[in-house]
Design an enzyme around this catalytic site. Sequence first.
Site, PDB file in Angstrom:
ATOM      1  N   GLY A  76      11.294  21.533  16.279  1.00 56.89           N
ATOM      2  CA  GLY A  76      11.658  22.782  16.951  1.00 56.89           C
ATOM      3  C   GLY A  76      12.128  23.796  15.936  1.00 56.89           C
ATOM      4  O   GLY A  76      12.013  23.579  14.734  1.00 56.89           O
TER       5      GLY A  76
ATOM      6  N   GLY B   5       9.633  14.774  17.143  1.00 56.66           N
ATOM      7  CA  GLY B   5       9.784  16.107  17.717  1.00 56.66           C
ATOM      8  C   GLY B   5      10.082  17.127  16.646  1.00 56.66           C
ATOM      9  O   GLY B   5      10.417  16.799  15.514  1.00 56.66           O
TER      10      GLY B   5
ATOM     11  N   ASP C 143      19.764  26.194  28.353  1.00 54.68           N
ATOM     12  CA  ASP C 143      18.363  25.957  27.992  1.00 54.68           C
ATOM     13  C   ASP C 143      17.822  24.718  28.702  1.00 54.68           C
ATOM     14  O   ASP C 143      17.126  23.915  28.105  1.00 54.68           O
ATOM     15  CB  ASP C 143      18.240  25.820  26.470  1.00 54.68           C
ATOM     16  CG  ASP C 143      16.787  25.917  25.993  1.00 54.68           C
ATOM     17  OD1 ASP C 143      15.949  26.466  26.739  1.00 54.68           O
ATOM     18  OD2 ASP C 143      16.491  25.429  24.891  1.00 54.68           O
TER      19      ASP C 143
ATOM     20  N   VAL D 219      12.954  15.987  14.480  1.00 54.14           N
ATOM     21  CA  VAL D 219      13.594  14.812  15.069  1.00 54.14           C
ATOM     22  C   VAL D 219      12.821  13.562  14.677  1.00 54.14           C
ATOM     23  O   VAL D 219      11.589  13.536  14.759  1.00 54.14           O
ATOM     24  CB  VAL D 219      13.659  14.900  16.610  1.00 54.14           C
ATOM     25  CG1 VAL D 219      14.425  13.702  17.161  1.00 54.14           C
ATOM     26  CG2 VAL D 219      14.316  16.190  17.051  1.00 54.14           C
TER      27      VAL D 219
ATOM     28  N   LYS E 221      18.253  13.864  14.448  1.00 53.91           N
ATOM     29  CA  LYS E 221      17.880  15.278  14.455  1.00 53.91           C
ATOM     30  C   LYS E 221      18.295  15.888  13.125  1.00 53.91           C
ATOM     31  O   LYS E 221      19.471  15.888  12.770  1.00 53.91           O
ATOM     32  CB  LYS E 221      18.607  15.960  15.609  1.00 53.91           C
ATOM     33  CG  LYS E 221      18.323  17.430  15.799  1.00 53.91           C
ATOM     34  CD  LYS E 221      18.969  17.877  17.098  1.00 53.91           C
ATOM     35  CE  LYS E 221      18.720  19.338  17.389  1.00 53.91           C
ATOM     36  NZ  LYS E 221      19.263  19.722  18.701  1.00 53.91           N
TER      37      LYS E 221
ATOM     38  N   GLY F 298      14.722  22.354  13.459  1.00 55.55           N
ATOM     39  CA  GLY F 298      14.382  21.338  12.472  1.00 55.55           C
ATOM     40  C   GLY F 298      13.510  20.245  13.072  1.00 55.55           C
ATOM     41  O   GLY F 298      12.687  20.509  13.942  1.00 55.55           O
TER      42      GLY F 298
END
Lengths: 472, 251
Positions: free
Chosen positions: A40, A38, A163, A45, A64, A43
Site C-alpha cells: 500500500g 500486501g 477507512d 506486508v 507490516k 509500505g
Amino acid sequence: MGDGSLGSGGRGNSGGGGGGGGSRPEWLQQYDLIGKIGEGTYGLVFLARIKHPSTNRGKFIAIKKFKQSKDGDGVSPTAIREIMLLREISHENVVKLVNVHINPVDMSLYLAFDYADHDLYEIIRHHRDKVNQAINLYTVKSLLWQLLNGLNYLHSNWIIHRDLKPSNILVMGEGEEQGVVKIADFGLARVYQAPLKPLSDNGVVVTIWYRAPELLLGAKHYTSAVDMWAVGCIFAELLTLKPLFQGQEVKANPNPFQLDQLDKIFKVLGHPTQEKWPMLVNLPHWQSDVQHIQRHKYDDNALGNVVRLPSKHPAFDLLSKMLEYDPQKRITAAQALEHEYFRMEPLPGRNALVPSSPGDKVNYPTRPVDTTTDIEGTTSLQPSQSASSGNAVPGNMPGPHVVTNRPMPRPMHMVGMQRMPASGMAGYNLNPSGMGGGMNPSGIPMQRGVANQAQQVHFFELILDGCSGVAC
Amino acid sequence: MAANFWTSTHYKQLLDPEDADVVHPPDRERGITVEDFKLIKMQMANYIWKLAQSVKVRQRVIATAVTYMRRVYTRKSMSEYDPRLVAPACLYLAAKAEESTVQAKALAFYIRKIYSDEKYRYEVKDILEMEMKILEALNYYLVVFHPYRSLTHLLQDAGMEEMTQFTWGLVNDTYKMDLILVHPPHLIALACIYIASVYKDKDTTSWFEELRVDMNVVKNIAVEILDFYENRTSISEERVHAALNKLAMKP
C-alpha cells in the site's frame, strides 16, 4: 495490550548488522520469512512464521514494513498513529499488535501482527467469482455483528477508524479463532477528542466507495457516523456481493469534489432533503454545486430493490438506518448491536465461517503469497514456493497464488490473536451488546462524576500565552 | 484506552514516587546525584519549552514531550542517552503523536539559535536516530494524559474560572517535576486548584469534600509542588551546568 511487554527485537545496536543493504536485520532471525502478501502507500506486508522454540512457535505473523519517509522526517506519522492506538486497545474484534521492530541500519520500522487467512474483500470475491452463490445468512450476520462489536469498542474509546472497507476487515482462518472478525489498518484512525483534519490534509488516498455523504459534500470534521456509513455499505456488499455505491473517482489534488460517487448514492437512496437532514444546506459542496448535484432527479428509494430485501425485513431496516443521510440520526454501533436483526434466527455466532448446517460450509482460499519479494522489498529470482498457511482447509484452492495476478493492489492484512475462553462465547447470543461494554472495569477507583468525566470528555485545549505561572 | 485514563497504558505505567528518580549506574559512576538527576531533567523540560516556543506548538505537545523525556530516564541512563539530544527528539516525536508534526530541520535550526554551546549542537540525522531509540525506550507507549483538560472542567464545576490562568501556570510548572509519572493527571489538577484556593484565600472545602477524592493524596501533591517552588530559588545555572558536565559525553 495485556502483558505490557512488547519485546523489541530491534535492539542489536547496528553493530551486528554489518551495515550494508544486503544483510538482514537481526530481529528477522526469529522468523522464517515466507513472502509478500500486501502492499500500500505506507509500505509492504510480509507473511512470516515464528521459528524460535517458544509457545508461539510456528505461528504465522504478518509483518507490516513502513516505508522510510522521503523528506528525511523520520518515522512516518502514520506509523506513529497506528502504534499509538494499537498499543492502547485490546478487543477480540480488533487486530492486536504483537511486536514492533526497528532496523537501526536503515531506520525502518516494522509492525508484527498475528496473521489472518481471510478478509471480507476476498470472501466476497470468492462468492461472486468462484462459487456464484450468496454468502450464507448466518455468516453475513455473524460477520456484521462482530464488525459492529469491534467498532462499538473503538467508538466507546473515542477512536474513529475512517477507512473501513472490506479489505480492512479480516477474518481468522482455521484454528482456535476460526471465523473471528478483526478490524485492521489503523493508519488513518484518530482519537476524535482533537480536531480532525480532512484526510486530504494528510495527503492520504482513501477509497471513495465507502465514504459517507457528509464527507463527499465537504464536511470538515469526522464523527464516528462516517464509520457506520461504511459498515452499511459493507453490509449491502455482503448481501449482494457487489459494492453498493461504485462511483468513478475524480483524481485531482487536493480533495476534489466526487460528484459521481454522490450521484451513485442518490440514485439508490433518493436525493437528501433539508427536512430530513437540516445541516445539509450548510455543507460546502451542496451549496456551490447544487445544479450539478440535482441534475438528475432521484426521488424514490431503490435500496430494497438493490439488496433484494422487503422493506419490512429487519435486515433492511438495519441497513437503512446505517445509510441514513443525516449523520446525527444515523444508527450508532451500540444501537445497531441491539437491533432486532441480531435477535432473530439465525443468531450470530463467534465462528462466522462455519454455519450450523454443515452443508452450507464454504472453503475459502487462503491468501496469495508472493515469495519472490524479500524484506527490503526487492524482487529476487528465487522461484515461488508453496507458502499457503499450514492450517489450510482441506480441499482448498491449491497452491500459492502469485501476486501479479491480483486484480488490484491491496492494503494490509493482519490480525490479532486474543485468546478468549470458550465460556465467554455465551455472551454472543445472549447479550450481544454486553460484549462491548467492559470499557470501564469495575473496581477501579472512580472519582465523582465530574472528575472522571473530565478525563474522558475532551475539549480543545485552552492555550495561555506567555509566562508559566507563579514563579516566572 | 486512547480516551479513558483508567484503562490506558498511562494509568498502568504510573510509578511509585521512589522509582521515578533512580539514578542509573553509569550515571552514578560519573558522580551524578539524585539532585543532579532532577536538575538535569528540569533543565531539559525548560529546553523543550524554549524549543517549542520557537516552532510554535501547543502546550499539550510540550507536556507530552516532557513526559516522554522523563519516562526515557526511568529506563535509560543519561550517559547513554544524552539529554541534550533526547530533549529535542522527544519534542519531535511528541509533535507527531499529537498531530502537529514539526520538521526535524526546523528543530535543528532553532537548536543552533538557542544554544551556541557545542554540547547542544545536534543535526537532523541525530534527531531522527534518537527518535527511534526513544520509541523503543518508551516501549512504544505513546498516549499521555495531562491535567489540562481536567483542570478546565474542574474549575468550571467549582465556579472558579477566574483562576484559570493562575492554575494553568501551576500545572505547567508541575512538568518540572516527575509528578506526571507518579500521579493521575486529574489529581495533579486538583492539587493545583487546592494551592490556588489557599493562595487566593477561597474556601473550597465543601467542594473538595463532594469530590470524594483522597484529600491526603491531593495535599501531598500540593506540598510537593510548594516544596519545588521553595527550593527553586536555590537553583542556579551553574549548578545545572556542573551536573551536565559530569556526564561529559560529547568531546
